[in-house]
Design an enzyme around this catalytic site. Structure first.
Site, PDB file in Angstrom:
ATOM      1  N   HIS A   1       0.849  -1.199   0.000  1.00 47.10           N
ATOM      2  CA  HIS A   1       0.000   0.000   0.000  1.00 47.10           C
ATOM      3  C   HIS A   1       0.887   1.252   0.000  1.00 47.10           C
ATOM      4  O   HIS A   1       1.775   1.407   0.836  1.00 47.10           O
ATOM      5  CB  HIS A   1      -0.885  -0.030   1.241  1.00 47.10           C
TER       6      HIS A   1
ATOM      7  N   ASP B   1       0.891   5.265   0.090  1.00 49.95           N
ATOM      8  CA  ASP B   1       0.093   6.438   0.447  1.00 49.95           C
ATOM      9  C   ASP B   1       0.699   7.717  -0.107  1.00 49.95           C
ATOM     10  O   ASP B   1       1.743   8.169   0.380  1.00 49.95           O
ATOM     11  CB  ASP B   1       0.009   6.559   1.977  1.00 49.95           C
TER      12      ASP B   1
ATOM     13  N   MET C   1       0.354  11.653  -0.404  1.00 50.76           N
ATOM     14  CA  MET C   1      -0.337  12.779   0.253  1.00 50.76           C
ATOM     15  C   MET C   1       0.209  14.101  -0.256  1.00 50.76           C
ATOM     16  O   MET C   1       1.427  14.237  -0.425  1.00 50.76           O
ATOM     17  CB  MET C   1      -0.114  12.727   1.762  1.00 50.76           C
TER      18      MET C   1
ATOM     19  N   MET D   1      -4.192  10.434  -1.740  1.00 48.51           N
ATOM     20  CA  MET D   1      -4.887  11.393  -0.869  1.00 48.51           C
ATOM     21  C   MET D   1      -4.506  12.776  -1.355  1.00 48.51           C
ATOM     22  O   MET D   1      -3.760  13.515  -0.699  1.00 48.51           O
ATOM     23  CB  MET D   1      -4.464  11.155   0.588  1.00 48.51           C
TER      24      MET D   1
ATOM     25  N   GLY E   1      -4.489  10.847   6.439  1.00 50.21           N
ATOM     26  CA  GLY E   1      -3.440  11.843   6.592  1.00 50.21           C
ATOM     27  C   GLY E   1      -2.323  11.445   7.537  1.00 50.21           C
ATOM     28  O   GLY E   1      -1.259  12.057   7.531  1.00 50.21           O
TER      29      GLY E   1
ATOM     30  N   GLY F   1      -0.988   5.392  12.441  1.00 49.98           N
ATOM     31  CA  GLY F   1      -1.017   5.239  13.896  1.00 49.98           C
ATOM     32  C   GLY F   1      -2.238   5.779  14.615  1.00 49.98           C
ATOM     33  O   GLY F   1      -2.199   5.986  15.821  1.00 49.98           O
TER      34      GLY F   1
ATOM     35  N   ASP G   1      -8.684   0.766   5.676  1.00 53.54           N
ATOM     36  CA  ASP G   1      -7.381   1.421   5.837  1.00 53.54           C
ATOM     37  C   ASP G   1      -7.423   2.356   7.044  1.00 53.54           C
ATOM     38  O   ASP G   1      -8.190   3.319   7.061  1.00 53.54           O
ATOM     39  CB  ASP G   1      -7.075   2.213   4.552  1.00 53.54           C
ATOM     40  N   GLY G   2      -6.576   2.027   8.029  1.00 50.61           N
ATOM     41  CA  GLY G   2      -6.404   2.913   9.182  1.00 50.61           C
ATOM     42  C   GLY G   2      -6.758   2.247  10.498  1.00 50.61           C
ATOM     43  O   GLY G   2      -7.859   1.740  10.661  1.00 50.61           O
ATOM     44  N   GLY G   3      -5.769   2.214  11.388  1.00 49.87           N
ATOM     45  CA  GLY G   3      -6.013   1.737  12.748  1.00 49.87           C
ATOM     46  C   GLY G   3      -6.162   0.240  12.904  1.00 49.87           C
ATOM     47  O   GLY G   3      -6.615  -0.236  13.941  1.00 49.87           O
TER      48      GLY G   3
END
Ligand code: DX5
Ligand code: ZN
Length: 210
Positions: A31, A33, A35, A66, A140, A143, A170-172
């Site tokens: 993945h 990312d 930004m 993003m 953005g 963690g 996606d995320g956490g």
């Protein structure tokens, strides 16, 4: 399950080496990312990094944009080596144009939606794309804590698209909550912090055994 470790949490000094470890451990995707400091607060990396890591690995590159104006960068991201391109519905002026641009290059197209964005915004496009990404944190930053209320959205989408469709979260994601996301209906799991904190190989194997 498809596991897509997010290199946002990697050690960039030894990125190539860590990607090899990811591949060896059995993760199917990587993945990536991107930004821009506009669509999200942070700036990460883009074309030059994707291009250099492409030399280290044949793993499937899952690019998550993003960024504002995704249509301006889709071709460049693909030229750098992405196998799939995911753009945000909140950022695209003409989602259909973005989908067509990606597919015309023979790559997989996906649309991401933020936790606060209604599922209905992506539904008109699900038959045209290869995957929906439901963000389980505000994009953005790595963690952050998994937003549990997105589970309902995952389950709702799964009912609409059927059992084989790709729904990415996606995320956490952690070793403890990955089963919750999968039980809700996710089958493509992005994980950053929980892959790179400690023993990468062991973390991947544990995640994939869930
Ligand atoms: C967040 C990014 C994620 C991030 C996930 O905006 O889209 O892909 O790397 O990181 P963790 O797994 O640490 O939440
Ligand atoms: Zn991401």
């Amino acid at each position: 399950m498809i596991l897509s470790p997010s290199i946002l949490s990697a050690d960039f000094g030894i990125l190539g080496e860590q990607i090899k470890t990811i591949e060896k451990a059995g993760a199917q995707w990587l993945h990536i990312d991107v930004m821009d400091g506009h669509f999200v607060e942070n700036i990460s990396f883009a074309m030059p990094v994707i291009k250099s890591i492409r030399k280290y690995s044949d793993i499937f590159f899952d690019a998550h944009l993003m960024i504002e104006n995704p249509e301006k960068y889709i071709d460049k991201i693909i030229d750098s080596g992405a196998d799939s391109v995911c753009f945000h519905i909140e950022a695209a002026k003409d989602p259909k144009q973005c989908i067509d641009m990606i597919h015309s290059r023979g790559k997989k197209a996906a649309i991401a939606i933020n936790p606060a964005t209604e599922l209905e915004t992506v539904l008109p496009y699900v038959d045209d794309i290869d995957m929906v990404l439901l963000m389980t944190v505000v994009p953005g930053l790595g963690g952050q804590k998994y937003i549990d209320s997105v589970n309902e959205k995952i389950t709702k989408l799964r009912k609409i698209v059927g059992k084989d469709y790709l729904i990415q979260v996606d995320g956490g994601i952690t070793l403890d909550n990955v089963s919750v996301a999968m039980d809700a209906g996710a089958n493509v799991i992005v994980a950053g912090t929980c892959v790179f904190a400690g023993d990468i190989e062991k973390n991947i194997k544990t995640l994939m055994s869930k």
